[in-house]
Design a protein around this motif. Structure first.
Motif, PDB file in Angstrom:
ATOM      1  N   GLY A  77       3.950  -1.274   4.274  1.00  0.00           N
ATOM      2  CA  GLY A  77       2.780  -0.554   3.802  1.00  0.00           C
ATOM      3  C   GLY A  77       1.808  -0.144   4.899  1.00  0.00           C
ATOM      4  O   GLY A  77       0.921   0.667   4.654  1.00  0.00           O
ATOM      5  N   TRP A  78       1.953  -0.707   6.117  1.00  0.00           N
ATOM      6  CA  TRP A  78       1.013  -0.402   7.196  1.00  0.00           C
ATOM      7  C   TRP A  78       1.679   0.286   8.375  1.00  0.00           C
ATOM      8  O   TRP A  78       1.151   1.253   8.906  1.00  0.00           O
ATOM      9  N   THR A  79       2.794  -0.256   8.826  1.00  0.00           N
ATOM     10  CA  THR A  79       3.511   0.328   9.960  1.00  0.00           C
ATOM     11  C   THR A  79       4.971   0.514   9.553  1.00  0.00           C
ATOM     12  O   THR A  79       5.430  -0.103   8.587  1.00  0.00           O
ATOM     13  N   PRO A  80       5.714   1.343  10.274  1.00  0.00           N
ATOM     14  CA  PRO A  80       7.128   1.517   9.924  1.00  0.00           C
ATOM     15  C   PRO A  80       7.866   0.174   9.937  1.00  0.00           C
ATOM     16  O   PRO A  80       7.635  -0.661  10.812  1.00  0.00           O
ATOM     17  N   GLN A  81       8.713  -0.007   8.950  1.00  0.00           N
ATOM     18  CA  GLN A  81       9.547  -1.202   8.874  1.00  0.00           C
ATOM     19  C   GLN A  81      10.871  -0.878   9.563  1.00  0.00           C
ATOM     20  O   GLN A  81      11.430   0.197   9.348  1.00  0.00           O
ATOM     21  N   GLU A  82      11.369  -1.812  10.344  1.00  0.00           N
ATOM     22  CA  GLU A  82      12.607  -1.577  11.067  1.00  0.00           C
ATOM     23  C   GLU A  82      13.459  -2.832  11.024  1.00  0.00           C
ATOM     24  O   GLU A  82      12.965  -3.933  11.271  1.00  0.00           O
TER      25      GLU A  82
END
Length: 92
Positions: A77-82
């Motif tokens: 929800g805040w930064t790209p998930q990887e």
């Protein structure tokens, strides 16, 4: 008004998923990375995308995928998930 709110909610929840090509990592190992931008995608789904791509790669060779390592980065929800998967393919 309700339609505008519903559309806004869908845009926030929508996510863009990118799955990399399988790349050699040396010593018979490979890597594949799934990246999700935006939305609230569960980590299980992000990881499953990398695992599925790796399994398809090994199955195409007539082998079984064996997970070596899985690294995750980002905040849902805040930064790209990887999710970066390192795996090998072994004969059944």
């Amino acid at each position: 008004m309700r339609t505008k709110i519903a559309v806004a909610v869908l845009i926030v929840l929508a996510a863009c998923t990118t799955i990399s090509e399988v790349t050699p990592a040396g010593d018979g190992r490979y890597t594949v990375t799934t990246q999700v931008r935006g939305g609230m995608t569960p980590w299980g789904e992000v990881k499953a995308s990398s695992l599925k791509r790796a399994d398809e790669y090994c199955t195409h060779q007539g082998k079984q995928m064996h997970q070596v390592d899985m690294q995750t980065h980002g905040v849902r929800g805040w930064t790209p998930q990887e999710a970066e998967l390192t795996f090998s393919c072994a004969s059944g």
